[in-house]
Enzyme design. Structure first.
Site, PDB file in Angstrom:
ATOM      1  N   LEU A 102       0.903  -1.057   0.100  1.00 40.47           N
ATOM      2  CA  LEU A 102       0.102  -0.104   0.000  1.00 40.47           C
ATOM      3  C   LEU A 102       0.971   1.230   0.108  1.00 40.47           C
ATOM      4  CD1 LEU A 102      -3.083   0.253   2.480  1.00 40.47           C
ATOM      5  CD2 LEU A 102      -2.247   2.122   0.657  1.00 40.47           C
ATOM      6  N   ALA A 103       1.339   1.648  -1.300  1.00 42.06           N
ATOM      7  CA  ALA A 103       2.273   2.635  -1.258  1.00 42.06           C
ATOM      8  C   ALA A 103       2.526   3.155  -2.783  1.00 42.06           C
ATOM      9  CB  ALA A 103       3.705   2.070  -0.977  1.00 42.06           C
ATOM     10  N   GLU A 104       1.928   4.401  -2.909  1.00 44.57           N
ATOM     11  CA  GLU A 104       1.634   4.765  -4.301  1.00 44.57           C
ATOM     12  C   GLU A 104       3.042   5.381  -4.957  1.00 44.57           C
ATOM     13  OE1 GLU A 104      -0.378   5.111  -1.889  1.00 44.57           O
ATOM     14  OE2 GLU A 104      -2.093   4.100  -2.596  1.00 44.57           O
ATOM     15  N   PRO A 160       0.506  10.935  -3.281  1.00 46.21           N
ATOM     16  CA  PRO A 160       1.696  10.543  -2.732  1.00 46.21           C
ATOM     17  C   PRO A 160       2.820  10.416  -3.780  1.00 46.21           C
ATOM     18  CG  PRO A 160      -0.212   9.296  -1.453  1.00 46.21           C
ATOM     19  CD  PRO A 160      -0.670  10.112  -2.949  1.00 46.21           C
ATOM     20  N   HIS A 192     -12.903   9.891  -3.250  1.00 45.50           N
ATOM     21  CA  HIS A 192     -13.240   8.862  -4.060  1.00 45.50           C
ATOM     22  C   HIS A 192     -14.093   9.486  -4.977  1.00 45.50           C
ATOM     23  CE1 HIS A 192     -12.272   6.352  -0.351  1.00 45.50           C
ATOM     24  NE2 HIS A 192     -11.970   5.497  -1.204  1.00 45.50           N
ATOM     25  N   ILE A 195      -3.247   9.175  -6.064  1.00 46.05           N
ATOM     26  CA  ILE A 195      -2.113   9.192  -6.568  1.00 46.05           C
ATOM     27  C   ILE A 195      -1.265  10.177  -6.102  1.00 46.05           C
ATOM     28  CG2 ILE A 195      -2.889  11.062  -8.164  1.00 46.05           C
ATOM     29  CD1 ILE A 195      -1.729   9.233 -10.665  1.00 46.05           C
ATOM     30  N   PHE A 238      -7.523   4.557  -6.702  1.00 47.19           N
ATOM     31  CA  PHE A 238      -8.586   5.685  -6.964  1.00 47.19           C
ATOM     32  C   PHE A 238      -7.694   6.713  -7.373  1.00 47.19           C
ATOM     33  CE2 PHE A 238     -11.297   3.020  -4.403  1.00 47.19           C
ATOM     34  CZ  PHE A 238     -12.646   3.363  -5.184  1.00 47.19           C
ATOM     35  N   ALA A 239      -8.053   7.788  -8.360  1.00 49.21           N
ATOM     36  CA  ALA A 239      -7.219   8.594  -8.771  1.00 49.21           C
ATOM     37  C   ALA A 239      -6.750   9.566  -7.384  1.00 49.21           C
ATOM     38  CB  ALA A 239      -7.923   9.570  -9.748  1.00 49.21           C
ATOM     39  N   ASP A 240      -7.676   9.658  -6.560  1.00 48.75           N
ATOM     40  CA  ASP A 240      -7.678  10.509  -5.237  1.00 48.75           C
ATOM     41  C   ASP A 240      -6.115  10.175  -4.434  1.00 48.75           C
ATOM     42  OD1 ASP A 240     -10.683  11.303  -4.811  1.00 48.75           O
ATOM     43  OD2 ASP A 240     -10.292   9.648  -6.040  1.00 48.75           O
TER      44      ASP A 240
HETATM   45  C1  LIG Z   1      -3.264   6.313  -0.018  1.00 46.71           C
HETATM   46  C2  LIG Z   1      -4.330   5.282  -0.294  1.00 46.71           C
HETATM   47  N1  LIG Z   1      -4.347   4.263  -1.376  1.00 46.71           N
HETATM   48  C3  LIG Z   1      -5.140   3.092  -1.292  1.00 46.71           C
HETATM   49  C4  LIG Z   1      -6.306   3.265  -0.413  1.00 46.71           C
HETATM   50  C5  LIG Z   1      -7.354   2.392  -0.811  1.00 46.71           C
HETATM   51  N2  LIG Z   1      -7.454   1.410   0.561  1.00 46.71           N
HETATM   52  C6  LIG Z   1      -8.546   1.902   1.284  1.00 46.71           C
HETATM   53  S1  LIG Z   1      -8.450   0.675   2.459  1.00 46.71           S
HETATM   54  C7  LIG Z   1      -7.110  -0.274   2.028  1.00 46.71           C
HETATM   55  C8  LIG Z   1      -6.278  -1.351   2.843  1.00 46.71           C
HETATM   56  C9  LIG Z   1      -5.879  -0.884   4.070  1.00 46.71           C
HETATM   57  O1  LIG Z   1      -5.601  -2.185   4.674  1.00 46.71           O
HETATM   58  P1  LIG Z   1      -5.025  -1.949   6.412  1.00 46.71           P
HETATM   59  O2  LIG Z   1      -4.064  -0.490   6.471  1.00 46.71           O
HETATM   60  O3  LIG Z   1      -4.409  -3.216   6.655  1.00 46.71           O
HETATM   61  O4  LIG Z   1      -6.300  -1.842   7.231  1.00 46.71           O
HETATM   62  P2  LIG Z   1      -7.488  -2.726   7.453  1.00 46.71           P
HETATM   63  O5  LIG Z   1      -8.411  -1.981   6.360  1.00 46.71           O
HETATM   64  O6  LIG Z   1      -6.994  -4.163   6.768  1.00 46.71           O
HETATM   65  O7  LIG Z   1      -7.939  -2.697   8.677  1.00 46.71           O
HETATM   66  C10 LIG Z   1      -6.672   0.336   0.714  1.00 46.71           C
HETATM   67  C11 LIG Z   1      -5.788  -0.248  -0.032  1.00 46.71           C
HETATM   68  C12 LIG Z   1      -6.554   4.445   0.307  1.00 46.71           C
HETATM   69  N3  LIG Z   1      -7.790   4.597   1.093  1.00 46.71           N
HETATM   70  N4  LIG Z   1      -5.450   5.354   0.402  1.00 46.71           N
END
Ligand SMILES: Cc1ncc(C[n+]2csc(CCOP(=O)(O)OP(=O)(O)O)c2C)c(N)n1
Ligand SMILES: Cc1ncc(C[n+]2csc(CCOP(=O)(O)OP(=O)(O)O)c2C)c(N)n1
Ligand SMILES: [Mg+2]
Ligand SMILES: [Mg+2]
Lengths: 369, 329, 369, 329
Positions: B58-60, B89, B129, B87, B83-85
């Protein structure tokens, strides 16, 4: 300077949470004690939790669970367009939140932290105002998605959707707390996925350098939506990452509310005594899909979910309380009924509350005169 | 020829491209077993395996940064931003790195990278979003930015983007995903980047739009024809950067009336450049004011239905009324 | 597909660098051996470095030092508007670079890595073409600031000014190397300041998850411009951060060229055998200000700098070679004279080379037909 | 009243503010013992101590993110980004966080944050120490963006920025730092944000500019007056967001001729919005085309003197000639 410049993130009255942190345990003394319970009992003694505390913690867990179930029902009925489940995170959330002082300490939860914000002072009604995006939603007046918590009154800092952005905020608030010599601790919660973000690294690094009074709580449920931990990081424990920031990392069983509380209590004490941050990793699971938009059958087996349900933290704590003589089946039943009534009332009241006025959409971009 | 919605069209085109060229890899959050939160990469993991379908952390910034590295070393990465939102980072990796590498190395290196991102509102996505991001990125020399809004354009432009030796930001409007269906040719074809498309011919008024707004404009144009016999030409900008000035200017010169419509916050939005271009180059051909309709300057679309609706349509039927006014000017 | 789509970042012929990695040491056998030198000797034996290797490494260190001195002179004379000193980093740079194969492995240096790019194949002339921003500057044709290295021919990936951005690139290239089953290792160099950036965290994390063939080399000179390490991180060793990414972190004396080589050699072997990344931290210092624009007297004492000069890695390696009988004062003198002549020639030739044509400023934004 | 250059003016004003309000902290790379790479915070560490003058780690998202936290809890942080080019890693913290916090919390929270960043070229800074960034940030509702270009404006607007309860991006053009000197009042005064300033009155032609280009325009205006008796009105936009439409439009309505000049890449630059605004609201008052002069659309100014010069002035004396042409149109 404008009067809206905050003097502090939190301006609500003190009290609640673990205000009873120092109380002695009385009720437990009369409970039956076998070998295993004795261990549990002595654990609890060390923690300084009263029977009242335990029952209250348990009630919060039940409340979170029943709100979750009701929210999912509302979603299925088409009344709640989007909900974020909490189930299985209740123990680590209530446990860690319980070591904080409502109205005094500062909370930066993430979207899954229903039980954290309940302990911090939000009500079921507040939560459903958000779920139904009503004008009275204390978090955002219906502007944000549900579960993007915030309340100046309660010291819950407004959160957003981008993952991990609140981590440097927590460090900055903790810097201000230290700068102003306040008696407060800052805590922020996040998933294991959040630890991959650059912001997370930068926030922890700053906190470590300045030995700030902040606790970083990771709720490791092993998935970030569909991405398993093994594709999120090459380490077994998120807590191992603390080594890079010069403060301790602690692993706890996040399905054990008391273990979670114990770890947080130590971390809060460390923070308050000027020793700096702690990273706590609570190992847990998520029973439900990521959100109501998710379909978790694409990425995990039903067997895996079933197996996890055998370690339901709520069942476990209920059983603990029964063993300690603080609960029995009948009382659990009546507690659930009482809480369910509370939740149903909250749903009905929130549903009946007014929607936001469309004309307000242009307001509060900047300070208004 | 097949009828497809935008999701299926992109899925199928991407699938075909991956099957044909094994230098292509897709990477992003949940693109693997989950098949993407919008199901664009559904089934890819099973078919192409985890080395080519990469569930990232999870790291754009990391996603784009790693993809740049891949692009520098013989692969053709297609990075998905969930989601474009989210992007933002990666802004530095896109602006300072992907877009500058050819220039800064004096043509020694190049970055054949596609970044896909679902954008836009009207789908109950709230502040984070629903965003439009094309204005931020359209301003970056070295980067191409496209916003196809039909299944056919999405397919043709995706192919072009993948073949482009330079970075392309490929924006997919979320509201088109399932709402817009259309014919897609079976045989492979491409749609060039930097060429706008007249989606409806007309004589009385030119409307330049893109994204889901383009469809709203098309609908409104039909109603104006039926109700008032007014003939609106709708130009789908399609490519934010490079912007096809020629098609826009020819249309404006023909009709003598120009309106620019976009969903993003109005001020400093992409529509400002389009209006400025028309003003600079066709002012003396105009028979009326240039009208610009953008979203309100608020930090994005709220969640509550009533609020979201207000963002998209602050006055009832505003597009219809303003097109009518301009046509009659 | 366009013909300019790279098939690989590096398309130069193999050879150079530690092409002699497997050679036996012959010259050293005849050297006088006392207790301490014996240790050194046996170290060297283990490393598999020939006397030729050692002399070549030494010569690169001298070359880097003399280029540095000449560049600073050019700057003082107003002919070089901006230079970035290397002095004191020569050992860790030459040592780590020496374990790479010129023309085969892939290099992502940062601006301070003069000695790295010399080992990778750049010449003094190339360097001064950059310093004077001439049309023939292989890095950017005079577009970038000096020392923003790059050369497809040499497998040196183009770098920028923003700190840390190359770290994810290194991971991505290493992914491609592994994907294509190439026999290559990727290395990237950076300062300790760079480790604070989110990009650094995200790049290392990705590399760890996929066990990529990449080596991360930190040249820890204890300052990021004026900011001391203690304000950069709360840990003593950058290497400790590797614990968060699931691969080893190694601390070496960066003023010891052989120790640096040894650590890198192990890391390269690990990478090539599929075991994944290594983070190497070379502890060193910087003798000069951060750049020609800096005034380091504002943030560190002259005593500190003087003290550091007593551990000059070049003096130290020269002394080692003398002890081993590979060098004596006279040969060192003539080496310096020879290298100085080479550098002076490079300066003169580069100065005389043509400036970029202003009309080219609009070129190469995108591919041209 | 004292004559100061821009660096000294900002240094002194910041110093005064910090002395007067101990909620103010400065943070950034090298702001401490080094006093900032441009010496804006020189001597602050000694005077105000390390708790108020914070040398941060090398991490811009962290700098801004931590500063947001401070601003949420009673401090008034002034974050310095060492060069504007390096603000991009903080894009998400600025756009998604600082700028949205009041809105998303329905007015419950606010972020009194100032971000200072030296921008602009012509100082031999090459691709990554020369950039203009105002267009990216001007487009962000919830954020104010200012670009003072005289010592007096810098002081007055800095005071306003510090007193503003919402985030302000305060951009200082590097070439003005030591090249531009001017009078600064001794007594504290403020200059409002969102108000442009007519830096030279004229009748024949309006030129809207900001940053160092504003000074170049002033110089050129003087020469046109001397050489040809042409009277050019120079409007210093000063504030990118909010943009002072009124001052710009009044001037344009008066002269009937409009030119917009900026250093940034032309396409989708801030000048597009200014041109669009003039076109939409004053087109019928114009006696000539709207002329826009921006930098070339290349990924930034190169290092070599000859190349840098070309970026800033692609044709010899282009401003002079184009102002003359427009005046004579
Ligand atoms: C910067 C960013 N990238 C992607 C997302 C989409 N997204 C929402 S929740 C999530 C997963 C989060 O996982 P974790 O931190 O393990 O928390 P959990 O939902 O498992 O409690 C993602 C990828 C986001 N909200 N923000
Ligand atoms: C993203 C970014 N922020 C700030 C700078 C300005 N800057 C250039 S070098 C430097 C310090 C780097 O320190 P370190 O990484 O330790 O390397 P060293 O120069 O000590 O070798 C800084 C802050 C930059 N180039 N990029
Ligand atoms: Mg998780
Ligand atoms: Mg350093």
């Amino acid at each position: 300077m404008s009067t809206t410049t905050p003097d502090a993130a939190c301006d609500c009255p003190a009290g609640g949470g673990s205000a009873s942190r120092s109380k002695q345990n009385g009720v437990l003394d009369s409970a039956p004690k076998m070998a295993v319970e004795a261990t549990r009992q002595s654990e609890i003694d060390t923690l300084g939790l009263s029977g009242e505390d335990l029952l209250s913690m348990h009630r919060f867990m039940v409340l979170a669970r029943l709100i979750d179930e009701a929210a999912i029902r509302q979603n299925r009925q088409g009344k709640a367009p989007f909900v974020i489940p909490v189930s299985c995170h209740e123990a680590c959330q209530v446990g860690t939140a319980w070591a904080m002082r409502r109205g005094q300490d500062i909370w930066l939860p993430y979207y899954r932290d229903l039980a954290v914000v309940l302990v911090a002072g939000m009500t079921a009604f507040d939560v459903f105002l958000g779920i139904f995006s009503k004008a009275g939603d204390p978090t955002s007046g219906g502007r944000q998605m549900p579960a993007h918590w915030g309340s100046r009154r309660l010291g819950i800092i407004t959160g957003s959707s981008p993952i991990g952005t609140q981590i440097p905020h927590a460090a900055g608030i903790a810097y201000a707390v230290k700068f102003r010599s306040e008696d407060a601790v800052v805590a922020t919660w996040f998933g294991e996925g959040a630890t991959s973000e650059g912001d997370w690294h930068e926030g922890l690094n700053f906190a470590g350098i300045h030995k700030l009074p902040v606790v970083f709580v990771c709720e490791n449920n092993h998935y970030a939506i569909s991405v398993p931990q093994s594709k999120q990081m090459a380490v077994e424990n998120v807590a191992d990452r603390a080594a890079g920031y010069g403060f301790p990392g602690v692993v706890v069983d996040g399905n054990d509310v008391l273990a979670s509380y114990a770890a947080m209590k130590r971390a809060v004490e460390r923070a308050l005594s000027g020793e700096g941050p702690t990273l706590i990793e609570c190992k847990t699971y998520r029973f439900q899909p990521h959100t109501s938009d998710d379909d978790d059958r694409t990425y995990r087996t039903r067997e895996e979910v079933e197996e996890a349900r055998h370690h339901d933290p709520l069942d476990r704590f209920s059983a603990d309380l029964k063993t300690l003589g603080l609960m029995d089946d009948a009382r659990i039943e009546s507690l659930r009924a009482e809480v369910k009534a509370e939740v149903d009332r909250a749903v009905a009241d929130a549903w009946a509350a007014p929607d936001p006025d469309p004309a307000t959409v242009l307001r509060y971009v900047f300070e208004e005169d | 020829m097949a009828q497809k919605n935008v999701v299926t069209a992109i899925h199928d085109a991407l699938h075909e491209e991956m099957a044909a060229d094994d230098r292509i890899v897709v990477l992003g959050e949940d693109v693997g077993v989950r098949g993407g939160v919008f199901r664009i990469t559904q089934g890819f993991m099973e078919e192409f395996g985890p080395a080519r379908v990469i569930d990232t952390p999870l790291a754009e910034a990391g996603i784009v940064g790693v993809a740049i590295g891949m692009a520098l070393h013989g692969l053709l990465p297609i990075a998905e931003i969930e989601f474009a939102d989210f992007i933002h980072p990666a802004f530095d990796q896109i602006v300072s790195e992907a877009a500058r590498i050819r220039y800064r190395s004096n043509n020694d290196f190049n970055v054949p990278l596609v970044i896909r991102a679902p954008w836009g509102g009207g789908i109950h996505g709230a502040l984070y979003h629903s965003q439009s991001i094309e204005a931020f990125y359209g301003h970056v020399p070295g980067l191409k930015v496209v916003v196809p809004s039909t299944p056919s354009d999405a397919v043709g432009m995706l192919r072009t983007a993948i073949r482009d030796p330079d970075p392309v930001l490929f924006l997919e409007h979320k509201k088109t995903y399932r709402a817009i269906t259309g014919d897609v040719l079976d045989e492979p074809y491409t749609v060039p980047i930097g060429v706008a498309d007249v989606k409806r011919e007309g004589e009385d008024l030119t409307v330049v739009a893109y994204g889901f707004m383009m469809h709203t404009c098309l609908e409104t144009a039909t109603r104006l024809q039926e109700d008032h016999g007014i003939s609106v030409e709708v130009v789908d900008a399609r490519s934010i950067s490079p912007l096809d000035k020629q098609t826009i200017l020819s249309s404006v010169r023909k009709t003598g009336k120009a309106m620019v419509v976009y969903e993003d916050n109005r001020t400093y939005g992409a529509g400002a450049e389009i209006v400025a271009t028309i003003a600079e180059e066709a002012m003396f051909d105009l028979d009326g004011p240039i009208v610009r309709i953008g979203g309100p300057d608020i930090p994005a679309m709220p969640f509550a239905t009533s609020l979201e609706h207000f963002y998209l349509e602050p006055e009832p039927d505003q597009l219809y009324r303003r097109m009518l006014d301009l046509a009659r000017f």
